[in-house]
Design a protein around this motif. Structure first.
Motif, short mmCIF file in Angstrom:
data_model
loop_
_atom_site.label_atom_id
_atom_site.label_comp_id
_atom_site.label_asym_id
_atom_site.label_seq_id
_atom_site.Cartn_x
_atom_site.Cartn_y
_atom_site.Cartn_z
N ASP A 116 -5.74 -0.43 -4.65
CA ASP A 116 -5.21 -1.29 -3.63
C ASP A 116 -6.03 -2.64 -3.42
O ASP A 116 -6.93 -2.48 -2.75
CB ASP A 116 -5.12 -0.28 -2.26
CG ASP A 116 -4.15 -0.79 -1.29
OD1 ASP A 116 -3.49 -1.82 -1.53
OD2 ASP A 116 -4.14 -0.17 -0.31
N GLU A 117 -5.38 -3.67 -3.41
CA GLU A 117 -5.83 -5.04 -3.39
C GLU A 117 -7.46 -5.17 -3.82
O GLU A 117 -8.22 -5.58 -3.04
CB GLU A 117 -5.92 -5.33 -1.75
CG GLU A 117 -4.55 -5.25 -1.17
CD GLU A 117 -4.34 -6.45 -0.46
OE1 GLU A 117 -5.16 -7.14 -0.01
OE2 GLU A 117 -3.31 -6.21 0.36
N THR A 147 0.63 -1.26 -0.06
CA THR A 147 -0.10 0.10 0.12
C THR A 147 0.81 1.13 -0.01
O THR A 147 0.48 2.21 -0.61
CB THR A 147 -0.89 0.21 1.32
OG1 THR A 147 -1.81 -1.34 1.09
CG2 THR A 147 -1.91 1.23 1.27
N GLN A 161 -8.73 0.50 -0.83
CA GLN A 161 -9.24 -0.92 -0.17
C GLN A 161 -10.74 -0.66 0.11
O GLN A 161 -11.60 -1.56 -0.15
CB GLN A 161 -8.56 -1.54 0.76
CG GLN A 161 -7.82 -2.84 0.14
CD GLN A 161 -6.89 -3.55 1.67
OE1 GLN A 161 -6.06 -2.93 2.17
NE2 GLN A 161 -7.29 -4.42 2.00
#
Ligand SMILES: Nc1ncnc2c1ncn2[C@@H]1O[C@H](COP(=O)(O)OP(=O)(O)O)[C@@H](O)[C@H]1O
Ligand SMILES: [Mg+2]
Length: 473
Positions: A151-152, A36, A72
């Motif tokens: 992010d993810e 991140t 996220q």
């Protein structure tokens, strides 16, 4: 486009990579490896301690007009239907004066790209996890960014949905967008062009083509790469090769200029969205309706009809009545304010980066809440008078009582908003409610007369609303 990072604090060390148009790059690694942090550094949200990040040869400012960022957490309100939430997002991000037809077109295009066209009318909260993630991506596609940071995006999704999402990102990259994702799912790497594999200490263990990852570590599967990297294996950066470099920029449409809406327009949009979100959220409606009902019920149960008859004045009960009205007004404002900001922090954070200003945001909260509070205060006074819990008095007396109550509610709303901005999640905000009510109850003078308090207590009591009310009526 080139971006380079060398060392961001002590979390990342000696990272160096290029992101090219049309490429899908993954930052892989175990939890806490610094994925991140690296993503945010590349996006320009963090300044590297050493080295530089360059977008097209120049340093990025935060909220650069040409990048999309999907954190996220979801960056849309769960209460609103998908189409409406996208239209609000588009209104906030697009240049002032963008014709409604262009906004609609952008919304339709973004929904189409992510396969959500048939879910327009569904509230975001009712979408599946994968659809909700796509919806957050759709928000970012509205302004046609040239670079998309995620992010993810696949964490929390089942393997099939995750793979599906990765293929969508692959398609976006194929259309010329530079896409960067972080992931800890081995399967995600299969569709990527480039992989930066971070070791648990934040040094890249591998930077190169995704296809060459397993071979570089001489293991048969990506799962085993995790093991090898954890054991300290490291491979020098591989050249990307011509294979993955697109020959031309295939970008069809130029990015829409993103100046952000003007102050007045931001306020108007945020006010409309705030009112709509409030009315569609069961919890907030319950708080709005429930707190006046509760206070009125308590008043009616605690005191007999005619208890405050001015013909038999009693200093103790005068203090009581003032205390209860003041406390009611304070409680409405505080309970309504507390859930306002903490429930939408991820949305707020993302929109701040896209150019939303805090002035219009706070003003929109006051615009939505003050009329609601005024109604609650009026209902409180009217019902208590109708039940004969309040004595007869002329209109100016009740008028000034009402105005003072609204001012007390407004002050409590401001306190609630402040507390709501200070906490991290709604659970903590709920804990703040009794905490902030206690001083209001104890220092008001209704239970311990002010002259009998210690000097500090007397000082605090000056900040409490019954004082204002006593002066006001
Ligand atoms: N603002 C910060 N200050 C101090 N440490 C941080 C900060 N942000 C992240 N870290 C630390 O950096 C490391 C990497 O974090 P992160 O990039 O979030 O990991 P992940 O790979 O799971 O995304 C973690 O140990 C985290 O605690
Ligand atoms: Mg992370």
């Amino acid at each position: 486009m080139t971006q380079r990072v060398k060392k961001a604090g002590d979390i990342l060390r000696d990272v160096s990579l290029d992101l090219l148009p049309g490429q899908l790059t993954a930052i892989a690694g175990s939890s806490g490896a610094g994925k991140t942090v690296l993503l945010e550094t590349l996006a320009g949200l963090r300044t590297p301690a050493q080295g530089v990040v360059l977008h097209d040869g120049s340093r990025p400012g935060p909220a650069g007009p040409e990048f999309g960022l999907v954190p996220q957490e979801d960056i849309i309100h769960r209460e609103l239907p998908l189409g409406r939430t996208l239209r609000y997002a588009a209104g906030l991000r697009m240049a002032p004066g963008t014709p409604p037809a262009v906004v609609d077109e952008a919304v339709t295009a973004a929904l189409g790209t992510l396969g959500l066209s048939r879910r327009t009318g569904v509230p975001v909260g009712s979408l599946s996890g994968g659809e909700r993630k796509r919806a957050s991506i759709a928000v970012e596609l509205l302004t046609r960014p040239r670079v998309l940071f995620l992010d993810e995006p696949t964490s929390g999704l089942d393997p099939v949905t995750g793979a599906d999402l990765m293929r969508t990102l692959r398609t976006l990259a194929g259309q010329g967008t530079t896409v960067l994702v972080t992931t800890h799912t081995p399967a995600d790497l299969a569709v990527c062009d480039q992989v930066v594999f971070l070791s648990p200490h934040g040094t890249p263990a591998y930077t190169g083509p995704a296809a060459g990852l397993c071979a570089a570590f001489a293991v048969p599967s990506v799962e085993e790469v995790y093991g090898a990297v954890a054991a300290g294996a490291r491979v020098a950066a591989e050249p990307l090769g011509e294979l993955t470099r697109p020959e031309t920029e295939t970008r069809a449409a130029a990015p829409l200029v993103r100046l952000g809406a003007g102050t007045l327009r931001q306020w108007a949009l945020l006010t409309r969205r705030g009112a709509e979100t409030l009315l569609r959220n069961r919890l907030s409606v319950a708080v709005l309706v429930g707190s006046p009902v509760m206070i009125v019920a308590m008043f009616a149960v605690l005191f007999r009809a005619g208890a405050f008859d001015p013909r038999s004045p009693d200093p103790g009960s005068s203090a009581m009545i003032l205390f209860w009205i003041a406390f009611g007004a304070f409680f409405f404002g505080l309970s309504d304010g507390l859930l306002q900001i903490c429930t939408e922090l991820p949305v707020l954070r993302r929109e701040r980066l896209a150019g939303m200003r805090l002035g219009p945001y706070v003003a929109s909260k006051l615009t939505v809440m003050l009329p609601v509070l005024a109604v609650a205060d009026a209902v409180l006074l009217a019902v208590l008078r109708a039940l004969d819990r309040l004595p007869t008095a002329d209109w100016p007396t009740y008028g000034s009582l009402f105005v003072t109550s609204v001012l007390a509610s407004a002050a409590a709303l401001a306190l609630g908003l402040l507390a709501s901005a200070a906490v991290r999640e709604p659970g903590q905000a709920t804990l703040m409610l009794p905490l902030l009510c206690f001083p209001q109850v104890l220092f008001s003078g209704a239970f311990v007369p002010v002259p009998r308090m210690a000097w500090a207590g007397r000082a605090i009591s000056w900040a409490m609303t019954p004082h204002e009310l006593a002066g006001g009526s």
